[in-house]
Scaffold this active site. Structure first.
Site, PDB file in Angstrom:
ATOM      1  N   GLU A   1       0.746  -1.406  -0.115  1.00  0.00           N
ATOM      2  CA  GLU A   1       0.061   0.056  -0.232  1.00  0.00           C
ATOM      3  C   GLU A   1       0.909   1.492  -0.123  1.00  0.00           C
ATOM      4  O   GLU A   1       0.733   2.050   0.929  1.00  0.00           O
ATOM      5  CB  GLU A   1      -0.941   0.129   1.240  1.00  0.00           C
ATOM      6  CG  GLU A   1      -1.957  -1.242   1.232  1.00  0.00           C
ATOM      7  CD  GLU A   1      -2.601  -1.392   2.524  1.00  0.00           C
ATOM      8  OE1 GLU A   1      -2.705  -0.611   3.497  1.00  0.00           O
ATOM      9  OE2 GLU A   1      -3.386  -2.397   2.630  1.00  0.00           O
TER      10      GLU A   1
ATOM     11  N   ASN B   1       1.795  -5.145  -2.996  1.00  0.00           N
ATOM     12  CA  ASN B   1       0.501  -5.630  -2.839  1.00  0.00           C
ATOM     13  C   ASN B   1      -0.120  -4.378  -2.397  1.00  0.00           C
ATOM     14  O   ASN B   1       0.105  -3.259  -1.556  1.00  0.00           O
ATOM     15  CB  ASN B   1       0.595  -6.337  -1.475  1.00  0.00           C
ATOM     16  CG  ASN B   1      -0.666  -7.302  -1.260  1.00  0.00           C
ATOM     17  OD1 ASN B   1      -1.356  -7.763  -2.077  1.00  0.00           O
ATOM     18  ND2 ASN B   1      -1.076  -6.928   0.169  1.00  0.00           N
TER      19      ASN B   1
ATOM     20  N   HIS C   1     -10.403  -6.445  -1.841  1.00  0.00           N
ATOM     21  CA  HIS C   1     -11.639  -5.948  -0.679  1.00  0.00           C
ATOM     22  C   HIS C   1     -12.512  -5.469  -1.430  1.00  0.00           C
ATOM     23  O   HIS C   1     -12.718  -4.299  -1.532  1.00  0.00           O
ATOM     24  CB  HIS C   1     -11.056  -4.970   0.240  1.00  0.00           C
ATOM     25  CG  HIS C   1      -9.798  -5.766   1.345  1.00  0.00           C
ATOM     26  ND1 HIS C   1     -10.203  -6.889   2.054  1.00  0.00           N
ATOM     27  CD2 HIS C   1      -8.442  -5.634   1.179  1.00  0.00           C
ATOM     28  CE1 HIS C   1      -9.029  -7.453   2.551  1.00  0.00           C
ATOM     29  NE2 HIS C   1      -8.043  -6.878   2.218  1.00  0.00           N
TER      30      HIS C   1
ATOM     31  N   GLU D   1      -6.325 -10.971  -0.566  1.00  0.00           N
ATOM     32  CA  GLU D   1      -7.099 -10.742   0.228  1.00  0.00           C
ATOM     33  C   GLU D   1      -8.365 -10.709  -0.121  1.00  0.00           C
ATOM     34  O   GLU D   1      -9.419  -9.752   0.558  1.00  0.00           O
ATOM     35  CB  GLU D   1      -6.660  -9.428   1.065  1.00  0.00           C
ATOM     36  CG  GLU D   1      -5.124  -9.482   1.447  1.00  0.00           C
ATOM     37  CD  GLU D   1      -4.510  -8.042   2.055  1.00  0.00           C
ATOM     38  OE1 GLU D   1      -5.711  -7.328   2.348  1.00  0.00           O
ATOM     39  OE2 GLU D   1      -3.432  -7.856   2.229  1.00  0.00           O
TER      40      GLU D   1
ATOM     41  N   ASP E   1     -12.355 -10.376  -0.414  1.00  0.00           N
ATOM     42  CA  ASP E   1     -13.749 -10.791   0.282  1.00  0.00           C
ATOM     43  C   ASP E   1     -14.767  -9.810  -0.195  1.00  0.00           C
ATOM     44  O   ASP E   1     -14.202  -8.830  -1.022  1.00  0.00           O
ATOM     45  CB  ASP E   1     -13.412 -10.460   1.883  1.00  0.00           C
ATOM     46  CG  ASP E   1     -12.848  -9.470   2.300  1.00  0.00           C
ATOM     47  OD1 ASP E   1     -12.704  -8.192   1.641  1.00  0.00           O
ATOM     48  OD2 ASP E   1     -12.356  -9.022   3.692  1.00  0.00           O
TER      49      ASP E   1
HETATM   50  O1  9MR Z   1      -7.276  -8.261   8.691  1.00  0.00           O
HETATM   51  C1  9MR Z   1      -6.466  -7.522   9.258  1.00  0.00           C
HETATM   52  C2  9MR Z   1      -7.015  -6.957  10.506  1.00  0.00           C
HETATM   53  O2  9MR Z   1      -6.947  -8.084  11.585  1.00  0.00           O
HETATM   54  C3  9MR Z   1      -6.235  -5.815  11.325  1.00  0.00           C
HETATM   55  O3  9MR Z   1      -6.874  -5.282  12.410  1.00  0.00           O
HETATM   56  C4  9MR Z   1      -6.123  -4.874  10.184  1.00  0.00           C
HETATM   57  C5  9MR Z   1      -5.120  -3.777  10.704  1.00  0.00           C
HETATM   58  O4  9MR Z   1      -4.980  -2.588   9.776  1.00  0.00           O
HETATM   59  O5  9MR Z   1      -5.646  -5.342   8.923  1.00  0.00           O
HETATM   60  C6  9MR Z   1      -6.424  -6.226   8.459  1.00  0.00           C
HETATM   61  O6  9MR Z   1      -5.520  -6.734   7.211  1.00  0.00           O
HETATM   62  C7  9MR Z   1      -5.409  -5.993   6.187  1.00  0.00           C
HETATM   63  C8  9MR Z   1      -4.097  -6.206   5.388  1.00  0.00           C
HETATM   64  O7  9MR Z   1      -3.037  -6.346   6.338  1.00  0.00           O
HETATM   65  C9  9MR Z   1      -3.728  -5.404   4.564  1.00  0.00           C
HETATM   66  N1  9MR Z   1      -4.780  -4.840   3.606  1.00  0.00           N
HETATM   67  C10 9MR Z   1      -6.046  -4.372   4.174  1.00  0.00           C
HETATM   68  C11 9MR Z   1      -6.379  -5.783   5.179  1.00  0.00           C
HETATM   69  C12 9MR Z   1      -7.796  -5.193   5.715  1.00  0.00           C
HETATM   70  O8  9MR Z   1      -7.814  -3.974   6.338  1.00  0.00           O
END
Ligand code: 9MR
Length: 379
Positions: free
Chosen positions: A181, A224, A260, A289, A291
């Site tokens: 990101e 990513n 997402h 990722e 969903d």
């Molecule tokens: O799923 C993850 C969640 O448990 C954390 O609290 C969150 C914090 O930023 O991050 C989530 O995963 C993220 C991933 O690492 C990067 N892309 C976006 C995902 C969803 O926020």
């Protein structure tokens, strides 16, 4: 690490709808030889791994999950979850357990226990691992974000972190999200938010890839991001940056889209085309990722039409990956709504995964499985 067979040219010869017809006609097996329904990993073509996030850390730490003590991770402590994890998936991504704040909470102290457990579980169950993530603006510990380092010291901190992690799991992690990101929606580097880029300059991105490559020359190294499923300023920025880095022989191996998605927006119809242009640069691509969340009023359940739309989005994303030669890894961000990050971050949204809170399979699950069966030609 798995050796994969070369991709068949016509992997997507039949669509999922056609596969269902073939199953009905008795041409494809609806059940495996042992009489059980094939899992996602069983259904997949040999050259595609089907992954999920392994739940723990991050938002899970603050949830009150039935059957778990506060702070216990689903990955370590929910036995039904673990059974599904090994049965259904051939790749795991630590959801939070390899992020800076989790694995390197204090200067000079690493906490490898949960990351080690995931890598061990994956080895035991012949699963790949996607390492996530090394250079990010988020989930960094206070000692990094608020530390009083010179640029030279901060650089050494990052190099040590990258080489410690990548080196520790050398040969056991197939793909690393090295940089996560780094661009905003307009395609500008997140210079003010991202401590590494802000303090060390954009050249640190190439160094992160070089350091990771030194520590494990066989791991595939990725950029990513989210909202890069379609062609637009953000994915275009990656396209330009990666071309530039490749010209300088920086060891970049892949570009991955997180995926997402939400049913309130249209499906990104140019996903396949977008992945293809990165594939054409000689890169691997991946969906990392996926969903598909939806708006459901408090106390209600999704409607049938919402579930059908969700299934369609999952299927389209998978079909896009299947149609691109070196899209070798397809990961969903959790598989049960029980542990989803979505309701914690988006009020009024949820139900984003392929199984309900009680591990019942939704239409999206069957859409993925039938699409995989079709692509694998009914093995
Ligand atoms: O799923 C993850 C969640 O448990 C954390 O609290 C969150 C914090 O930023 O991050 C989530 O995963 C993220 C991933 O690492 C990067 N892309 C976006 C995902 C969803 O926020």
């Amino acid at each position: 690490m798995h050796i994969r067979t070369p991709r068949r040219a016509t992997r997507l010869a039949v669509t999922a709808a056609a596969a269902t017809a073939l199953v009905l006609a008795g041409t494809l097996p609806a059940t495996a030889a042992n009489g059980k329904h094939p899992s996602l990993r069983d259904a997949a073509p040999a050259d595609l791994v089907i992954g999920t996030a392994a739940a723990g850390g991050g938002h899970h730490l603050a949830q009150d999950y039935e059957g778990l003590e506060p702070g216990q991770s689903p990955f370590l402590h929910d036995q039904q979850y673990r059974r599904e994890l090994k049965h259904e998936f051939s790749s795991l991504s630590p959801e939070n357990q390899m992020k800076w704040e989790f694995i390197h909470p204090e200067q000079g102290r690493y906490d490898f226990a949960e990351a080690d457990a995931i890598v061990k579980f994956a080895r035991q169950h012949k699963q790949d691992v996607r390492g996530h993530t090394l250079l990010w603006h988020s989930q960094n510990p206070a000692w990094v974000e608020e530390g009083d380092f010179t640029a030279e010291e901060l650089r050494a901190v990052l190099k040590d972190h990258i080489q410690t992690l990548v080196g520790r799991y050398k040969g056991q992690i197939d793909q690393w999200d090295v940089a996560n990101e780094i661009f905003d929606e307009g395609g500008n580097l997140r210079t003010s938010e991202n401590i590494w880029i802000r303090e060390l300059g954009p050249g640190i991105i190439a160094d992160a890839f070089r350091w990771a490559h030194e520590a494990d020359p066989d791991a595939k190294l990725f950029f990513n991001d989210y909202n890069v499923e379609w062609k637009g300023p953000k994915s275009n920025a990656y396209y330009a940056l990666i071309q530039d880095l490749l010209k300088q022989d920086v060891p970049v191996d892949g570009f991955s889209v997180q995926g997402h998605l939400s049913t309130q927006y249209g499906f990104p119809g140019d996903l396949r085309e977008n992945l293809q242009r990165f594939d054409d640069l000689g890169l691997e691509t991946a969906i990392t990722e996926l969903d598909v969340r939806m708006n459901v009023p408090e106390g209600q359940q999704p409607t049938e039409s919402q579930l059908a739309q969700q299934a369609d989005y999952y299927q389209q994303a998978l079909e896009a990956c299947l149609a691109v030669d070196d899209c070798n890894s397809f990961t969903i961000w959790g598989f049960t709504d029980r542990y989803s990050w979505v309701p914690v971050f988006f009020t009024g949204e949820g139900f984003a995964n392929v199984m309900t809170e009680d591990y019942e399979r939704k239409p999206a699950y069957y859409a993925l499985r039938d699409t995989l069966l079709a692509a694998a030609g009914g093995k």
